[in-house]
Design a protein around this motif. Structure first.
Motif, short mmCIF file in Angstrom:
data_model
loop_
_atom_site.label_atom_id
_atom_site.label_comp_id
_atom_site.label_asym_id
_atom_site.label_seq_id
_atom_site.Cartn_x
_atom_site.Cartn_y
_atom_site.Cartn_z
N PHE A 78 0.86 -1.18 0.00
CA PHE A 78 0.00 0.00 0.00
C PHE A 78 0.90 1.23 0.00
O PHE A 78 2.08 1.16 0.32
N GLU A 79 0.33 2.36 -0.39
CA GLU A 79 1.10 3.59 -0.56
C GLU A 79 0.91 4.49 0.65
O GLU A 79 -0.22 4.87 0.99
N ALA A 80 2.01 4.84 1.31
CA ALA A 80 1.95 5.67 2.51
C ALA A 80 1.79 7.14 2.15
O ALA A 80 2.32 7.61 1.14
N ALA A 81 1.08 7.86 2.99
CA ALA A 81 1.03 9.31 2.89
C ALA A 81 2.33 9.88 3.46
O ALA A 81 2.97 9.28 4.32
N GLY A 82 2.72 11.04 3.00
CA GLY A 82 3.94 11.66 3.48
C GLY A 82 3.78 12.28 4.85
O GLY A 82 2.69 12.75 5.21
N GLY A 83 4.86 12.26 5.64
CA GLY A 83 4.86 12.94 6.92
C GLY A 83 4.35 12.10 8.08
O GLY A 83 4.18 12.62 9.18
N TRP A 84 4.10 10.82 7.86
CA TRP A 84 3.74 9.91 8.94
C TRP A 84 5.00 9.21 9.43
O TRP A 84 6.03 9.22 8.76
N ASN A 85 4.92 8.58 10.59
CA ASN A 85 6.04 7.80 11.10
C ASN A 85 5.78 6.32 10.85
O ASN A 85 4.73 5.80 11.23
N LEU A 86 6.74 5.65 10.21
CA LEU A 86 6.62 4.22 9.97
C LEU A 86 7.08 3.50 11.24
O LEU A 86 8.26 3.23 11.44
N ILE A 176 -12.08 3.93 11.27
CA ILE A 176 -12.65 3.23 10.13
C ILE A 176 -11.87 1.93 9.95
O ILE A 176 -10.66 1.87 10.19
N ILE A 177 -12.59 0.87 9.59
CA ILE A 177 -11.99 -0.42 9.30
C ILE A 177 -12.37 -0.80 7.88
O ILE A 177 -13.54 -0.72 7.50
N ALA A 178 -11.38 -1.19 7.09
CA ALA A 178 -11.63 -1.60 5.71
C ALA A 178 -10.95 -2.94 5.48
O ALA A 178 -9.89 -3.22 6.05
N VAL A 179 -11.56 -3.77 4.66
CA VAL A 179 -10.98 -5.08 4.35
C VAL A 179 -11.07 -5.34 2.85
O VAL A 179 -11.98 -4.87 2.17
N ASP A 193 -6.59 -6.31 6.30
CA ASP A 193 -7.38 -5.56 7.29
C ASP A 193 -6.66 -4.24 7.55
O ASP A 193 -5.53 -4.23 8.02
N LEU A 194 -7.31 -3.13 7.21
CA LEU A 194 -6.73 -1.80 7.38
C LEU A 194 -7.58 -1.02 8.38
O LEU A 194 -8.82 -1.04 8.29
N GLY A 204 -6.96 17.50 5.83
CA GLY A 204 -6.05 16.68 5.03
C GLY A 204 -5.88 15.28 5.59
O GLY A 204 -5.59 14.34 4.84
N ASP A 205 -6.06 15.11 6.91
CA ASP A 205 -5.92 13.79 7.51
C ASP A 205 -6.92 12.81 6.90
O ASP A 205 -6.58 11.68 6.57
N GLU A 206 -8.16 13.24 6.77
CA GLU A 206 -9.19 12.36 6.25
C GLU A 206 -8.90 11.98 4.80
O GLU A 206 -9.12 10.84 4.39
N GLN A 207 -8.38 12.92 4.02
CA GLN A 207 -8.04 12.64 2.63
C GLN A 207 -6.90 11.64 2.56
O GLN A 207 -6.92 10.71 1.75
N GLU A 208 -5.88 11.82 3.40
CA GLU A 208 -4.74 10.90 3.40
C GLU A 208 -5.17 9.49 3.78
O GLU A 208 -4.71 8.51 3.18
N ILE A 209 -6.05 9.39 4.77
CA ILE A 209 -6.53 8.08 5.19
C ILE A 209 -7.30 7.41 4.05
O ILE A 209 -7.11 6.21 3.77
N ALA A 210 -8.17 8.15 3.41
CA ALA A 210 -8.95 7.58 2.30
C ALA A 210 -8.04 7.08 1.19
O ALA A 210 -8.26 6.00 0.63
N GLU A 211 -6.99 7.84 0.90
CA GLU A 211 -6.06 7.43 -0.16
C GLU A 211 -5.27 6.19 0.23
O GLU A 211 -5.04 5.30 -0.60
N MET A 212 -4.86 6.10 1.51
CA MET A 212 -4.12 4.91 1.93
C MET A 212 -5.03 3.68 1.94
O MET A 212 -4.60 2.58 1.59
N LEU A 213 -6.29 3.86 2.36
CA LEU A 213 -7.22 2.73 2.40
C LEU A 213 -7.44 2.12 1.03
O LEU A 213 -7.66 0.90 0.92
#
Length: 227
Positions: A78-86, A176-179, A193-194, A204-213
């Motif tokens: 999956f593709e991570a959003a920028g600026g998060w900590n792995l 939110i839980i997505a599978v 399971d995400l 922007g947080d909600e947009q980043e989450i939607a894109e990662m999901l």
């Protein structure tokens, strides 16, 4: 009635029990003052200084936009959003060589107020059945889901793989839980399971989450193409 002599129970302090005058300050035993001061200093450090220092320390492994996080063999990602900590997981390296067996991969990304977790495992069933199972075994969500479970929705990954998602609301935070269920070239089926949990502090947080999901994809041979 007991034969205990009440005079021995409520006996007044003797001279030996009294703190000498030269060892008292303001009526307190000087011998207990310094241990008390030490405890106060330790409390102050943990309550105020340590959190402040933590907030000034850079994250260990910040992500860049487009980082591919490996969920198995460099093929399930999956593709991570920028600026998060792995906090957990590995990136797909330049050679797409990974020690993460497919079907066992996991990852955790963290921001100031949010956590994004991904888990994978073999799953012989539909996305609906997988989401049923996730909700059934998640003890942490049992109470809040009982009252605040929102309607399920159908979602699709970037490559059109069908999935399901459900959101929930708690007192201080939501999530939110997505599978998804991916069919591999060898016929295996892998459940993904995400979960995003926390309190978004910006639009922007909600947009980043939607894109990662929706960025999860299976590409045999570790193809890095994301276009």
């Amino acid at each position: 009635m007991s034969d205990v002599d009440v005079r021995t129970v409520a006996a007044p302090p003797t001279e030996d029990d009294r703190v000498p005058v030269d060892q008292r300050v303001g009526g307190f035993d000087k011998r207990t003052i310094w241990p008390g001061v030490v405890l106060l200093v330790v409390w102050f450090l943990w309550a105020h200084v340590v959190p402040g220092v933590n907030s000034l320390i850079d994250w260990d492994d910040p992500t860049d936009d487009g980082d591919l996080i490996d969920l198995g063999a460099g093929e399930l990602t999956f593709e991570a959003a920028g600026g998060w900590n792995l906090a957990q997981g590995v990136r797909v390296d330049d050679d797409n060589i990974s020690g993460v067996p497919i079907g066992t991969g996991a990852a955790t990304l963290e921001s100031d107020e949010l956590t994004f977790e991904v888990h994978t495992a073999a799953w012989d069933g539909t996305p609906t059945e997988l989401l049923d199972r996730v909700l059934e075994i998640d003890d942490e969500l049992e109470e809040v889901l009982a009252e605040d479970l929102q309607d399920r929705v159908r979602i699709a990954s970037v490559d059109g793989v069908a999935g399901e998602a459900v959101s929930y609301l708690g007192v201080d935070q939501g999530g939110i839980i997505a599978v998804y269920v991916f069919e591999l070239e060898d016929g295996q089926t892998i459940g993904v399971d995400l979960r995003a949990n926390g309190q978004p502090d910006a639009e922007g947080d909600e947009q980043e989450i939607a894109e990662m999901l929706t960025s999860v994809r299976y590409q045999p041979n570790g193809d890095e193409e994301t276009g």
